[in-house]
Design a protein around this motif. Structure first.
Motif, mmCIF file in Angstrom:
data_model
loop_
_atom_site.group_PDB
_atom_site.id
_atom_site.type_symbol
_atom_site.label_atom_id
_atom_site.label_comp_id
_atom_site.label_asym_id
_atom_site.label_seq_id
_atom_site.Cartn_x
_atom_site.Cartn_y
_atom_site.Cartn_z
ATOM 1 N N HIS A 283 0.828 -1.197 0.000
ATOM 2 C CA HIS A 283 0.000 0.000 0.000
ATOM 3 C C HIS A 283 0.868 1.254 0.000
ATOM 4 O O HIS A 283 0.666 2.179 -0.802
ATOM 5 N N GLU A 284 1.857 1.259 0.897
ATOM 6 C CA GLU A 284 2.726 2.429 1.006
ATOM 7 C C GLU A 284 3.509 2.696 -0.278
ATOM 8 O O GLU A 284 3.703 3.827 -0.678
ATOM 9 N N LEU A 285 3.971 1.589 -0.911
ATOM 10 C CA LEU A 285 4.746 1.759 -2.128
ATOM 11 C C LEU A 285 3.860 2.216 -3.286
ATOM 12 O O LEU A 285 4.324 2.868 -4.223
ATOM 13 N N LYS A 286 2.573 1.845 -3.200
ATOM 14 C CA LYS A 286 1.672 2.170 -4.306
ATOM 15 C C LYS A 286 1.244 3.639 -4.294
ATOM 16 O O LYS A 286 1.024 4.234 -5.347
ATOM 17 N N THR A 287 1.106 4.194 -3.069
ATOM 18 C CA THR A 287 0.576 5.553 -2.971
ATOM 19 C C THR A 287 1.362 6.571 -3.818
ATOM 20 O O THR A 287 0.766 7.293 -4.619
ATOM 21 N N PRO A 288 2.691 6.653 -3.664
ATOM 22 C CA PRO A 288 3.421 7.631 -4.496
ATOM 23 C C PRO A 288 3.270 7.342 -5.985
ATOM 24 O O PRO A 288 3.160 8.282 -6.787
ATOM 25 N N ILE A 289 3.258 6.044 -6.330
ATOM 26 C CA ILE A 289 3.132 5.697 -7.749
ATOM 27 C C ILE A 289 1.791 6.175 -8.293
ATOM 28 O O ILE A 289 1.697 6.722 -9.409
ATOM 29 N N THR A 290 0.719 6.013 -7.503
ATOM 30 C CA THR A 290 -0.614 6.462 -7.935
ATOM 31 C C THR A 290 -0.595 7.969 -8.204
ATOM 32 O O THR A 290 -1.087 8.445 -9.230
ATOM 33 N N SER A 291 0.013 8.715 -7.257
ATOM 34 C CA SER A 291 0.068 10.169 -7.440
ATOM 35 C C SER A 291 0.823 10.529 -8.714
ATOM 36 O O SER A 291 0.381 11.384 -9.493
ATOM 37 N N MET A 292 1.984 9.859 -8.915
ATOM 38 C CA MET A 292 2.788 10.163 -10.115
ATOM 39 C C MET A 292 1.996 9.863 -11.374
ATOM 40 O O MET A 292 2.014 10.626 -12.337
ATOM 41 N N LYS A 293 1.233 8.743 -11.330
ATOM 42 C CA LYS A 293 0.433 8.351 -12.494
ATOM 43 C C LYS A 293 -0.612 9.424 -12.790
ATOM 44 O O LYS A 293 -0.800 9.851 -13.936
ATOM 45 N N VAL A 294 -1.279 9.900 -11.725
ATOM 46 C CA VAL A 294 -2.307 10.937 -11.901
ATOM 47 C C VAL A 294 -1.682 12.195 -12.511
ATOM 48 O O VAL A 294 -2.195 12.763 -13.481
#
Ligand SMILES: Nc1ncnc2c1ncn2[C@@H]1O[C@H](COP(=O)(O)OP(=O)(O)OP(=O)(O)O)[C@@H](O)[C@H]1O
Ligand SMILES: [Mg+2]
Length: 499
Positions: A283-294
């Motif tokens: 979950h923690e690793l995914k959060t920054p990736i989600t933001s970058m994707k957005v």
């Protein structure tokens, strides 16, 4: 003997050894051998008793008959004249009755009558006869010869004589004038013994078969609970069930099962915390990736976006990359701590100096947040510690104290020691920690106020790294906090490191 046969013999022996290692086989053997031995003992005891009694009865009988005969011999004066037919018939009858031989011996050890008719007029040399002649009634003997199957009985022939003693009074004197030597056959006793033995053996065989079946049955029944435990554990191993085992049949099985259930519940807890950790990490690793994707998607959707927007978004993306890198760094240092738990890099360290360096590194952030950071060293302290790991631990705590503080707040660090431990106390005037969270803050990824912490930045790994470093030093960490007023962390570490 060639090599192959040696090997096969060894394997054969190993199998037998395996059988003896089985508790079931041992219980079986124990019951069976006990039953078998008792059976044999009873058998031989009965046979022996019977033989002894039968011989005794026959001896007494023959002795009584011989005594009656002895009286008649005197009455008929047989010792002087052996022509009496009545006595002769009586002698033959006695010999016939006991399927044996009767000899009459006079006081000169001469055989005057032998029902076999072969030894008459000869002199007998027999210890028993001599003894009987000398001692009269007390000399009565009987000898049982089990091998040849007869009993030899000596009976004294006594006569009463009247004489005068020194003072001239008449007295009766018993006098031994001869001996009857009777040989009684014990053939019928041994016949009975044979029959008894045969009967006993067949009964014994039946009993042994019964004992055999019983021991098999008992060994099986007694060990059933252990089979049930094995089956239950196998079921759990195969994943059919996850429930606690219950085999309360014996105290022993209960102990095994209780221990196993405890082990299982410990493994369940471990498994759960591992799963929780893994899901938290992803979950923690995914959060920054989600933001970058957005952020990236937004830019792609606007082909004519202004350069300022690009710069802005790229800065955000860069921040997210930093965040991701921090999380990965923290995770790595956690894994390292777990792995190198036994390998601390211990050296003698000036703890005052170490604390000064930590605070110097954190001063810029404190200044930025308008926090007053003070250090109160009560005494000089040197200790055997891993400087890198413990610095990291203390730094995390002080960093938290600065981060979760109020505007114009303060952080106080106190270093003290006794003869065994040194203590570092970190107090702040910050937001405080709710009481139900004080135990949880040391868990990986745990953060009290998710939204506020996100704004402050952090992964929630700091205190768990701190705690494992302190535990590796065999130290302890305590937290005392009042919500809205401030928090105090107390770290206690032994001055000398004991392996
Ligand atoms: N001095 C403090 N005052 C108030 N809350 C605190 C304090 N120290 C820790 N906390 C709470 O405990 C949580 C866990 O702290 P921890 O250091 O493990 O993680 P973090 O600071 O959020 O992230 P990081 O991994 O960057 O340190 C924090 O998020 C905060 O909510
Ligand atoms: Mg922290």
């Amino acid at each position: 003997m060639n090599l192959k046969s040696v090997f096969s013999e060894i394997i054969h022996k190993l199998k037998i050894v395996n059988i003896f290692r089985s508790l079931r086989a041992r219980i079986f053997i124990l019951i069976f051998v006990t039953g078998f031995i008792s059976c044999q003992v009873v058998h031989f005891a009965i046979i022996e008793t019977y033989e002894g009694r039968a011989v005794a009865v026959r001896t007494t009988e023959a002795q009584t008959q011989a005594r009656i005969l002895a009286d008649h011999l005197i009455t008929y004066g047989y010792l002087q004249d052996t022509s009496s037919e009545i006595v002769g018939a009586e002698l033959d009858m006695l010999a016939n009755l006991y399927d044996g031989r009767v000899m009459i011996i006079d006081d000169n050890l001469k055989i005057i009558k032998d029902t076999y008719g072969i030894s008459e007029k000869k002199t007998i040399i027999s210890e028993e006869v001599v003894k009987c002649l000398k001692q009269g009634d007390n000399g009565t003997t009987s000898v049982y010869d089990a091998n040849n199957g007869y009993i030899e009985i000596t009976t004294p022939i006594t006569q009463t004589r009247i004489t005068e003693d020194e003072s001239g009074n008449e007295v009766e004197v018993e006098e031994v004038v001869g001996v009857i030597l009777t040989s009684v056959s014990t053939d019928n006793i041994s016949t009975t013994l044979d029959i008894l033995n045969q009967n006993a053996s067949s009964i014994e065989l039946i009993i042994i078969i019964v004992i055999f079946m019983f021991s098999l049955f008992a060994a099986n029944i007694l060990l059933k609970p252990f089979d049930r435990i094995t089956n239950a554990i196998n079921d759990i191993k195969a994943g059919f069930t996850n429930e606690d085992i219950s085999v309360p049949d014996y105290l022993e099985t209960e102990h095994i099962v209780t221990a196993f259930n405890q082990l299982q519940s410990r493994m369940k807890t471990l498994d759960e915390s591992r799963q929780e950790f893994v899901s938290n990490v992803s979950h923690e690793l995914k959060t920054p990736i989600t933001s970058m994707k957005v952020l990236a998607d937004t830019l792609v959707a606007q082909p004519d976006a202004p350069i300022e927007m690009y710069q802005d978004f790229m800065q955000d993306i860069s921040k997210e990359v930093d965040r991701e890198a921090t999380i990965i760094d923290d995770l790595l240092s956690l894994v390292k701590m777990d792995k190198t738990a036994a390998q601390l890099n211990i050296s003698t360290v000036d703890v005052n100096e170490m604390t000064e360096i930590i605070l110097k590194r954190l001063r810029p952030i404190a200044r930025k947040n308008n926090i007053e950071l003070t250090f109160d060293s009560r005494r000089p302290v040197t200790a055997e510690i891993d400087e890198v790991k413990l610095s990291l631990a203390i730094m995390n705590i002080v960093e938290n104290a600065i981060k979760y503080n109020k505007e114009q707040g303060w952080v106080k660090v106190i270093l003290d020691a006794d003869h065994q431990f040194f203590t570092i106390t970190i107090s702040d005037s910050g937001v405080g920690i709710p009481e139900d969270s004080t135990d949880l803050i040391f868990n990986r990824f745990y953060r009290v106020d998710k939204s506020r912490s996100r704004e402050i930045g952090g992964t929630g790994l700091g205190l768990s790294i701190t705690k494992s470093a302190i535990l590796m030093h065999r130290g302890s960490i305590d937290v005392d906090s009042v919500l809205g007023e401030g928090t105090t962390f107390t770290v206690t570490i032994p001055l000398s490191y004991a392996k």
